[in-house]
Design a protein around this motif. Sequence first.
Motif, PDB file in Angstrom:
ATOM      1  N   PRO A 253       0.718  -1.345   0.072  1.00  0.00           N
ATOM      2  CA  PRO A 253      -0.077   0.009   0.108  1.00  0.00           C
ATOM      3  C   PRO A 253       0.701   1.425  -0.258  1.00  0.00           C
ATOM      4  O   PRO A 253       0.313   1.968  -1.276  1.00  0.00           O
ATOM      5  N   GLU A 254       1.821   1.320   0.718  1.00  0.00           N
ATOM      6  CA  GLU A 254       3.184   2.842   0.510  1.00  0.00           C
ATOM      7  C   GLU A 254       3.816   2.381  -0.245  1.00  0.00           C
ATOM      8  O   GLU A 254       3.833   3.643  -0.896  1.00  0.00           O
ATOM      9  N   LEU A 255       4.063   1.494  -1.477  1.00  0.00           N
ATOM     10  CA  LEU A 255       4.689   1.817  -2.298  1.00  0.00           C
ATOM     11  C   LEU A 255       3.374   2.183  -3.454  1.00  0.00           C
ATOM     12  O   LEU A 255       3.757   3.457  -3.950  1.00  0.00           O
ATOM     13  N   VAL A 256       2.351   1.581  -3.796  1.00  0.00           N
ATOM     14  CA  VAL A 256       1.289   2.226  -4.310  1.00  0.00           C
ATOM     15  C   VAL A 256       1.179   3.961  -4.489  1.00  0.00           C
ATOM     16  O   VAL A 256       0.922   4.813  -5.297  1.00  0.00           O
ATOM     17  N   ARG A 257       0.829   3.705  -3.219  1.00  0.00           N
ATOM     18  CA  ARG A 257       0.173   5.687  -2.998  1.00  0.00           C
ATOM     19  C   ARG A 257       1.703   6.493  -3.127  1.00  0.00           C
ATOM     20  O   ARG A 257       1.506   7.755  -4.020  1.00  0.00           O
ATOM     21  N   THR A 267      -4.748   4.589  -9.878  1.00  0.00           N
ATOM     22  CA  THR A 267      -3.855   3.577  -9.797  1.00  0.00           C
ATOM     23  C   THR A 267      -4.519   3.113  -8.770  1.00  0.00           C
ATOM     24  O   THR A 267      -4.915   2.778  -7.632  1.00  0.00           O
ATOM     25  N   GLU A 268      -4.614   1.318  -8.461  1.00  0.00           N
ATOM     26  CA  GLU A 268      -5.481   1.179  -8.027  1.00  0.00           C
ATOM     27  C   GLU A 268      -5.079  -0.306  -7.890  1.00  0.00           C
ATOM     28  O   GLU A 268      -4.176  -1.340  -8.249  1.00  0.00           O
ATOM     29  N   MET A 269      -5.132  -0.786  -6.229  1.00  0.00           N
ATOM     30  CA  MET A 269      -4.570  -1.612  -5.535  1.00  0.00           C
ATOM     31  C   MET A 269      -5.666  -2.583  -5.073  1.00  0.00           C
ATOM     32  O   MET A 269      -6.063  -2.342  -4.286  1.00  0.00           O
ATOM     33  N   ARG A 270      -5.234  -4.465  -4.977  1.00  0.00           N
ATOM     34  CA  ARG A 270      -6.514  -4.663  -4.398  1.00  0.00           C
ATOM     35  C   ARG A 270      -5.383  -6.146  -4.177  1.00  0.00           C
ATOM     36  O   ARG A 270      -4.715  -6.971  -5.255  1.00  0.00           O
ATOM     37  N   VAL A 271      -5.686  -6.764  -2.704  1.00  0.00           N
ATOM     38  CA  VAL A 271      -4.282  -7.899  -2.594  1.00  0.00           C
ATOM     39  C   VAL A 271      -5.514  -7.859  -1.369  1.00  0.00           C
ATOM     40  O   VAL A 271      -5.686  -8.179  -0.198  1.00  0.00           O
ATOM     41  N   GLU A 272      -5.414  -9.835  -2.000  1.00  0.00           N
ATOM     42  CA  GLU A 272      -6.845 -10.664  -1.559  1.00  0.00           C
ATOM     43  C   GLU A 272      -6.261 -12.287  -1.690  1.00  0.00           C
ATOM     44  O   GLU A 272      -7.225 -12.947  -2.285  1.00  0.00           O
ATOM     45  N   PRO A 273      -5.307 -12.235  -1.297  1.00  0.00           N
ATOM     46  CA  PRO A 273      -5.260 -13.716  -1.229  1.00  0.00           C
ATOM     47  C   PRO A 273      -5.673 -14.512   0.306  1.00  0.00           C
ATOM     48  O   PRO A 273      -6.135 -14.118   1.191  1.00  0.00           O
ATOM     49  N   SER A 274      -6.744 -15.650  -0.191  1.00  0.00           N
ATOM     50  CA  SER A 274      -6.843 -16.009   1.216  1.00  0.00           C
ATOM     51  C   SER A 274      -6.458 -16.679   2.378  1.00  0.00           C
ATOM     52  O   SER A 274      -6.765 -16.910   3.759  1.00  0.00           O
ATOM     53  N   GLY A 275      -5.278 -17.424   1.840  1.00  0.00           N
ATOM     54  CA  GLY A 275      -4.380 -17.696   2.936  1.00  0.00           C
ATOM     55  C   GLY A 275      -2.868 -16.764   3.220  1.00  0.00           C
ATOM     56  O   GLY A 275      -2.703 -15.911   2.115  1.00  0.00           O
ATOM     57  N   PRO A 276      -2.253 -17.224   3.988  1.00  0.00           N
ATOM     58  CA  PRO A 276      -0.994 -16.789   4.461  1.00  0.00           C
ATOM     59  C   PRO A 276      -0.096 -17.298   3.154  1.00  0.00           C
ATOM     60  O   PRO A 276      -0.260 -18.134   2.496  1.00  0.00           O
ATOM     61  N   VAL A 277       1.143 -16.029   2.845  1.00  0.00           N
ATOM     62  CA  VAL A 277       1.752 -16.060   1.678  1.00  0.00           C
ATOM     63  C   VAL A 277       3.354 -16.231   1.698  1.00  0.00           C
ATOM     64  O   VAL A 277       3.498 -15.879   3.063  1.00  0.00           O
ATOM     65  N   PRO A 278       3.428 -17.173   0.990  1.00  0.00           N
ATOM     66  CA  PRO A 278       5.146 -17.575   2.016  1.00  0.00           C
ATOM     67  C   PRO A 278       5.999 -16.354   1.566  1.00  0.00           C
ATOM     68  O   PRO A 278       6.095 -15.895   0.849  1.00  0.00           O
ATOM     69  N   ARG A 279       7.101 -16.636   3.073  1.00  0.00           N
ATOM     70  CA  ARG A 279       7.780 -14.631   2.863  1.00  0.00           C
ATOM     71  C   ARG A 279       8.800 -14.395   1.475  1.00  0.00           C
ATOM     72  O   ARG A 279       8.666 -13.552   0.468  1.00  0.00           O
ATOM     73  N   GLU A 280       9.083 -16.274   1.130  1.00  0.00           N
ATOM     74  CA  GLU A 280       9.785 -15.431   0.260  1.00  0.00           C
ATOM     75  C   GLU A 280       9.097 -15.264  -1.547  1.00  0.00           C
ATOM     76  O   GLU A 280       9.156 -14.518  -2.549  1.00  0.00           O
ATOM     77  N   VAL A 281       7.231 -15.464  -1.497  1.00  0.00           N
ATOM     78  CA  VAL A 281       6.696 -15.534  -3.062  1.00  0.00           C
ATOM     79  C   VAL A 281       6.178 -13.919  -2.235  1.00  0.00           C
ATOM     80  O   VAL A 281       6.354 -13.064  -3.396  1.00  0.00           O
ATOM     81  N   ALA A 282       5.979 -12.932  -1.075  1.00  0.00           N
ATOM     82  CA  ALA A 282       6.100 -12.245  -0.490  1.00  0.00           C
ATOM     83  C   ALA A 282       6.644 -11.268  -1.201  1.00  0.00           C
ATOM     84  O   ALA A 282       6.602 -10.157  -1.599  1.00  0.00           O
ATOM     85  N   THR A 283       7.883 -12.030  -0.920  1.00  0.00           N
ATOM     86  CA  THR A 283       9.154 -10.247  -1.473  1.00  0.00           C
ATOM     87  C   THR A 283       8.964 -10.480  -3.006  1.00  0.00           C
ATOM     88  O   THR A 283       9.277  -9.416  -2.781  1.00  0.00           O
ATOM     89  N   THR A 284       8.674 -11.803  -3.415  1.00  0.00           N
ATOM     90  CA  THR A 284       9.528 -11.651  -4.494  1.00  0.00           C
ATOM     91  C   THR A 284       7.973 -11.177  -5.344  1.00  0.00           C
ATOM     92  O   THR A 284       8.147 -10.532  -6.537  1.00  0.00           O
ATOM     93  N   GLU A 291       9.489  -3.405 -10.253  1.00  0.00           N
ATOM     94  CA  GLU A 291      10.258  -2.939 -11.464  1.00  0.00           C
ATOM     95  C   GLU A 291       8.536  -3.164 -12.342  1.00  0.00           C
ATOM     96  O   GLU A 291       8.332  -1.965 -12.841  1.00  0.00           O
ATOM     97  N   ALA A 292       7.420  -3.520 -12.534  1.00  0.00           N
ATOM     98  CA  ALA A 292       6.494  -2.983 -13.083  1.00  0.00           C
ATOM     99  C   ALA A 292       6.225  -1.755 -12.640  1.00  0.00           C
ATOM    100  O   ALA A 292       5.439  -0.998 -14.450  1.00  0.00           O
ATOM    101  N   LEU A 293       6.187  -1.225 -11.669  1.00  0.00           N
ATOM    102  CA  LEU A 293       5.641   0.075 -11.684  1.00  0.00           C
ATOM    103  C   LEU A 293       6.617   1.161 -12.212  1.00  0.00           C
ATOM    104  O   LEU A 293       6.397   1.945 -12.634  1.00  0.00           O
TER     105      LEU A 293
END
Length: 378
Positions: A253-257, A267-284, A291-293
């Motif tokens: 959220p801070e990055l997008v702001r 710019t719109e953002m939706r972050v809605e994973p149903s469960g916890p995301v592994p730290r490596e995946v979240a960082t990636t 990079e996209a922004l």
Amino acid sequence: MRLLAGGLVAAGALALALVLRPLPSALVVVPAMLTAAAMWLVRWPRARPHLAAITAATGVTGAACTLAWLADPGTAGGPSTYVHTVAVLTLITLTVRWAAIRQAVPAVGAAAISEALLALQITQPPPSGLDAVALTLFWSIGTAGAIGLGAYLRTLDRRRVEAVRQARRTQRLQLARDLHDFVAHDVSAMVLQAQAAQILLERDPSEAAAALRAIEEDGARALASMDRTVRMLRELEGERASAEPLPGLDDLPELVRRFADAGFPDTEMRVEPSGPVPREVATTIYRIVVEALTNVRKHAPAGSSVAIQVSDETGAVVVTVADHAHDHARDQTPPRLPAAERAGVGLTGLTERVQALGGEFTAGRAAGGGWVVKAVFP
């Protein structure tokens, strides 16, 4: 610890042999004790630089004493000879493993001669002629085995060192990608804000001051990223350093702001994973969005809309970043960022990182225009 245990066993066996058997000549017992002591000595790392010299000295001493004993043989060496043999073979193995080759060759040669001559101490009277040659050759089989074992351990050590070197190189490359992912994003924002400040300086000084404050904030973040990278590099070199955790989903959220404030308000953002995301995946995922922004900032017209979504699809975590230029933005000149001298490494690095986590990464033009970046993590 193994060498210490071996030394204690050898010393105990030698002491028991001296109690149960007639005392052999000092020319047999003393070299055996010295060699066993040398085997125990080299367990200390400080003695390793002198390992070849110790092996050579014990080999020359043992060979000289055996030849002197053969001039007037007394009681056969018995257990003393066996202890001497084990100690010499241990020294040969360690010398081949740890010593420099140019030092190991003469040292092992002297020890091998000493080891072969020890075979003449086990018979009474000592053999002569062809029997002596055959016995020394047979006794040298142990020397060949010790050399082979030392060479094998040396190869394992070399492979381990090479594996560590490659691991450090891989980590350095990863840190370089991190530096690109995070710092390039902040620096590109600084360039755009500086361009805006130049335009607003005469028209609206207050807005120009706000742009300069944004440049200051982005510069501080870039410096923090570089500081974190330097600390990690020091940690790779063995220095103790506590690296800060890399950003993840909670930091999006801070990055997008900040991105929206830098000229892309739609710019719109939706972050809605149903469960916890592994730290490596979240960082990636964070890196992918960064990079996209950054690429949107470089190539898309100002005012383009950007949609960021992190969701679950059939058990997989999917992140999508898509930009699309509005009609009023199509005729605008893209941001004036400095042209790179060579192709960027951001998307390539992200592809490798996503694939390393077992996912798929794609980036390309959308059917209706714009650019879409998508990654799927199983």
